[in-house]
Design a protein around this motif. Structure first.
Motif: not given
Length: 703
Positions: A676-683, A685-703
């Motif tokens: 699974g690949v997932q971008r860290k959630h950016h709310d 509604s709290v940031s008034h629709a401002r785009i975060p300067p950096v997006s964090e991503w997570e790569l997960v392997a599960m078995w």
């Protein structure tokens, strides 16, 4: 008419072999109060059945699943109904050592049974089996006498309200349906739920038999003890026998049609016990972890070489454990099968039809096959429905799906007057005995969300108070059922199967404590309506309910919408086929937050299904990741796998077994190896629709 022959009395053996005649055909029915009923007696296609289906078959009722017909069907639940069968008793019934029994596997619910006008049974519990000895009645009649069997079913809707009024001292509080439903031991979803119609059916809902015999095997119990290295299994088989004669019983253990061990024993004081030692047993494992090896235990009762009765049980040799141990978080909650820890990703199950007699064994198997294809390991039989048909558990055994079995209490503060406790105890024993030998069944839970009803309404619950008399005197008396009556039944009848007082339940803490027990996480959709992207932060040690609604497929909608003008997202008919409170606003909220809505129905259906798939995936993926974090999360069971009618709900497969996109999304995230690949959630509604300067991503392997 039912008739079989037998030898003449002079040729008859000393004891009579067991004979069972299925009384499935030849019935007719009508309302008890038939003052305005011009039709007279109407034919019944086949028993088991329910009155709504019988009326539909006779073109006296429009299908309540279509359009707004549910409303037009309300009159059915406000009447009492009577079913009648004419039958003859076979000549074997005249045998001098014969017993003649009417066996009812299920009557829904308040039934007065008469044979030739003589009262023989008064039932008050849909979930119990009843056996009525009618030997004396039959034998006083002539050999060719035609008997009239009548089953009169009182109006559960009105009787429940009468019982509620008769107990004003109790606090009748519920989350779903009307409070009076708790007065009767009947499937609670019949009163309507937030995914199903209010129809309150009645009927002879499980088979009826006429049994004739001199001796019978009343019950076969199998207790298995496996050595710590799994190299040997001790299989203890015990049988309860109905007979007044000295008999012998042969027990056999079979696999793949071959007998691998047998033992012949005497019957003493109505019972017999033997133990088999099986070396290198073939273990039963959940799907994906090994084979679903099954054995058959066969018991043959005989007298002087004459076979009188045969019974058998299919078993699996396995050890299951609910692991609840203190850890750095609180207390674990996960399942271990034959020494292997299993992440229980799966679903909750409701009855697959409002009229359960319409569910065939083939359809049960099709549902469970869908679970296996979707990589799901556990199914939870929810406490507001029924103890399921044998075909359900057999499919789970054969296909390797673990079963979490609720007792039938849901979303309410149940009363505990003595008569009700008596029938609840009998119900529990009856159903635990019926399903305890299935290797798929790994846990019994006392109820669904009744502790949440207690918490939300401030009812008395002092975990430190262990005086059971105080529990019964409190305004939450059902604690006695969940913490005294039911665990005592499990300890006596199925001691190797885990028991949990409720779902959810926090081992004395609040039911939403994330450190212990299981949790129903409804702050997505219900409650605070959190964004589903943070599902993984909302879970506990075992998440036994969570969900997101989605429309069914267009073909399903067209099956219940009769006017093409109603084929738009918020038509009256479509809203009527969604029973969830506030569903219009909640579906719209989750759509508007995540996608660009469209007005046409096919597009709207697609978007609701897309959001459901995304939401459930966020929950499953995050919680499965936590499984690898020292068993922080032991499993997740989505609400819900199926539907009981064509509707919009939280199901991932609709009434017609049509799979929604979420089914496939979950199959991917529950695959043996999942990435699974997932971008860290950016709310926003709290940031008034401002785009975060950096997006964090997570790569997960599960078995």
């Amino acid at each position: 008419m039912h008739q079989i022959g037998y030898l003449s009395p002079t040729e008859a053996p000393a004891l009579l072999p067991f004979t069972a005649i299925n009384l499935a055909e030849g019935w007719s029915f009508k309302p008890v109060d038939d003052g305005e009923w011009a039709s007279g007696w109407l034919p019944v296609k086949r028993i088991p059945s329910m009155v709504h289906q019988d009326l539909i078959d006779n073109q006296k009722l429009d299908d309540p699943f279509i359009g707004l017909n549910e409303i037009k069907a309300e009159w059915v639940a406000k009447k009492s109904w009577i079913y009648r069968l004419d039958l003859s008793v076979p000549a074997a019934g005249r045998h001098h050592n014969s017993r003649i029994v009417l066996a009812f596997d299920g009557l829904d619910t308040l039934a007065d049974v008469r044979l030739d006008g003589e009262a023989v049974l008064k039932s008050d519990n849909m979930f119990r089996k009843y056996r009525v000895d009618v030997t004396a009645i039959v034998k006083k009649k002539s050999e060719n006498h035609i008997f009239s069997l009548e089953v009169e079913l009182d109006c559960a809707f009105l009787r429940a309200r009468e019982i509620e009024r008769a107990h004003p001292e109790h606090k009748w509080i519920t989350f779903n349906g009307e409070p009076s439903r708790m007065a009767l031991r009947k499937a609670q979803y019949h009163w309507g739920w937030d995914w199903g119609p209010r129809l309150i059916p009645c009927g002879i809902w499980r088979p009826v038999r006429l049994e004739i015999y001199s001796a019978r095997i009343a019950d076969v119990r199998v207790d298995i003890d496996i050595s710590s290295d799994y190299n040997t299994a001790s299989v203890r088989v015990s049988a309860e026998i109905e007979s007044e004669s000295e008999l012998e019983i042969k027990f056999s253990v079979c696999r793949d049609g071959k007998t691998i061990a047998s033992s012949v024993n005497e019957v003493k004081d109505g019972s017999s016990v033997t133990t088999f030692e099986i070396v290198q047993p073939a273990l039963w494992m959940p799907a994906g972890y090994g084979s679903q090896n099954l054995y058959e235990i066969v018991a043959v009762l005989s007298y002087e070489g004459q076979k009188l009765c045969t019974d058998s049980k299919t078993i699996g040799i396995r050890r299951t454990e609910l692991v609840q141990e203190p850890d750095a978080i609180g207390k674990s909650f996960y399942f271990r099968v034959n020494g292997i820890d299993v992440f229980c990703g799966g679903s909750c199950w409701i009855p697959a039809d409002s009229f359960v007699t319409n569910i065939t064994p083939e359809k049960y198997r099709a549902w469970i096959e869908l679970m296996v294809l979707g990589n799901q390991k556990m199914i939870r039989v929810w406490g507001g429905g029924i103890y399921e048909d044998d075909a359900f558990y057999e499919a789970c055994d054969e296909l390797g799906v673990l079963v979490w079995q609720d007792f039938m209490f849901a979303c309410g503060n149940y009363p505990c007057h003595p008569e009700l406790l008596e029938t609840i105890a009998a119900e529990a024993v009856c159903n635990v005995r019926r399903i305890r030998n299935h290797p798929s069944v790994v846990i019994f839970a006392g109820n669904n969300e009744d502790y949440q009803v207690q918490e939300s309404n401030g009812l008395t619950y002092n975990f430190a108070d262990k005086d059971e008399k105080n529990w019964l005197k409190s305004d939450f008396p059902a604690r006695y059922i969940y913490e005294k009556l039911l665990p005592a039944v499990i300890a006596s009848e199925a001691p190797t199967i885990a028991y949990h007082p409720g779902s959810p339940w926090g081992d004395g803490k609040v039911s939403f404590d994330p450190t212990v027990g299981d949790m129903h996480q409804w702050n997505v959709w219900h409650g605070t309506q959190e964004k589903y992207q943070i599902f993984d932060t909302l879970g506990g040690r075992f998440n036994s309910e969570f969900g997101m609604e989605a429309f069914p497929h267009l073909a399903t909608i067209k099956a219940f919408v009769t006017d093409p003008k109603d084929l738009y997202p918020q038509s009256h008919v479509l809203d009527f086929h969604n029973k969830a409170d506030g569903h219009e606003r909640r579906i719209a909220t989750y759509l508007i937050e995540n996608v660009r809505p469209v007005p046409d129905l096919p597009g709207y259906i697609h978007l609701t299904q897309l959001i459901q798939a995304e939401a459930l995936m966020f929950g499953y993926r995050g919680w499965r990741k936590q499984w690898g974090e020292n068993r922080r999360c032991g499993g997740a069971l989505l609400w819900q796998f199926n539907d009981c009618w064509p509707t919009t709900s939280w199901s991932i497969c609709d009434y017609y077994l049509r799979r929604k996109p979420s089914y496939y999304a979950l199959a991917r995230v529950l695959a043996p190896i999942a990435v699974g690949v997932q971008r860290k959630h950016h709310d926003w509604s709290v940031s008034h629709a401002r785009i975060p300067p950096v997006s964090e991503w997570e790569l997960v392997a599960m078995w």
